[in-house]
Design a protein around this motif. Structure first.
Motif, mmCIF file in Angstrom:
data_model
loop_
_atom_site.group_PDB
_atom_site.id
_atom_site.type_symbol
_atom_site.label_atom_id
_atom_site.label_comp_id
_atom_site.label_asym_id
_atom_site.label_seq_id
_atom_site.Cartn_x
_atom_site.Cartn_y
_atom_site.Cartn_z
ATOM 1 N N ALA A 187 0.828 -1.205 0.000
ATOM 2 C CA ALA A 187 0.000 0.000 0.000
ATOM 3 C C ALA A 187 0.864 1.257 0.000
ATOM 4 O O ALA A 187 0.598 2.213 -0.726
ATOM 5 N N ASP A 192 -0.856 4.384 -1.676
ATOM 6 C CA ASP A 192 -2.223 4.251 -1.191
ATOM 7 C C ASP A 192 -2.260 3.955 0.304
ATOM 8 O O ASP A 192 -3.189 3.310 0.789
ATOM 9 N N LEU A 194 -2.744 5.934 2.919
ATOM 10 C CA LEU A 194 -3.864 6.554 3.620
ATOM 11 C C LEU A 194 -5.189 5.901 3.237
ATOM 12 O O LEU A 194 -6.065 5.719 4.082
ATOM 13 N N GLY A 195 -5.340 5.545 1.967
ATOM 14 C CA GLY A 195 -6.582 4.940 1.515
ATOM 15 C C GLY A 195 -6.841 3.578 2.147
ATOM 16 O O GLY A 195 -7.980 3.255 2.493
ATOM 17 N N ARG A 196 -5.791 2.779 2.314
ATOM 18 C CA ARG A 196 -5.950 1.436 2.857
ATOM 19 C C ARG A 196 -5.694 1.377 4.360
ATOM 20 O O ARG A 196 -5.814 0.313 4.964
#
Length: 223
Positions: A187, A192, A194-196
């Motif tokens: 991630a 990604d 922050l998204g995950r």
């Protein structure tokens, strides 16, 4: 409970066992951050360091819990007011030691491992990840401590194989069956983090709590 945790931390330092984990951590950090990562790679570099420091933290937790002789541990349970308090004190002391080493690792990474300070959101996520790392190291160390695995050789092998098994499983689609170490790295590498973060953090915390519950139940039944 807190005085007993402090007593165990003091014994861990006085026994010089703390230097084993500290030297291992410093050696690993020197290798990981031999040169600064280019700008834009902060999240990936910091996350990789958090994952790779887990076995060192597990070693620290295991060593701290094994510092106190079995007879002394029994006396501590009586003085603390019960086996539950004694177990909790050991876990608090182990987590404190792991958190201290994790803080050193994060500080080293921020000062010498990256070319720029990561954005505030990423930095907060990384700090939370290092807290989870300290918790994961505490759990792995506790589950392979002398109170659970009597043989020192078997204990060390169980700790290393446990970490390797976690890495192996987390590379597969069944990563949710363990602490998702590799998904954390993937991630961050993909930008990604922050998204995950919510999903991976929840899964990591869940498995750490399951491991802690297993340790506590085993201790209460066998001690």
């Amino acid at each position: 409970m807190i005085p007993l945790a402090g007593f165990r931390m003091a014994a861990y330092v006085r026994s010089h066992r703390v230097y084993q984990a500290l030297l291992l951590a410093l050696a690993l950090l020197a290798i990981l951050y031999g040169s600064r990562a280019p700008k834009g790679e902060e999240a990936s570099v910091l996350t990789d360091g958090a994952v790779l420091i887990v076995p060192v933290l597990a070693w620290a937790a295991r060593s701290l819990l094994d510092t106190e002789p079995d007879r002394q541990r029994e006396m501590s349970a009586i003085q603390a007011g019960g086996r539950g308090r004694e177990v909790a004190a050991g876990l608090v002391a182990a987590f404190t030691a792991c958190a201290g080493l994790a803080a050193i690792a994060l500080g080293w990474a921020l000062l010498l491992g990256v070319s720029a300070t990561p954005p505030p959101g990423v930095l907060l996520a990384v700090i939370a990840l290092y807290v989870l790392t300290a918790l994961a190291g505490t759990v792995l160390g506790a589950l392979t401590s002398r109170a659970i695995v009597r043989s020192p050789a078997a204990s060390i092998m169980a700790m290393l194989l446990g970490f390797l098994a976690t890495l192996l499983v987390s590379t597969s689609p069944l990563y949710w069956l363990t602490v998702p170490l590799i998904p954390w790295m993937r991630a961050a590498s993909a930008g990604d983090l922050l998204g995950r973060f919510p999903g991976l953090a929840a899964l990591s915390l869940l498995w750490c709590l399951i491991g802690l519950a297993g340790y506590v139940l085993r201790r209460l039944r066998t001690s």
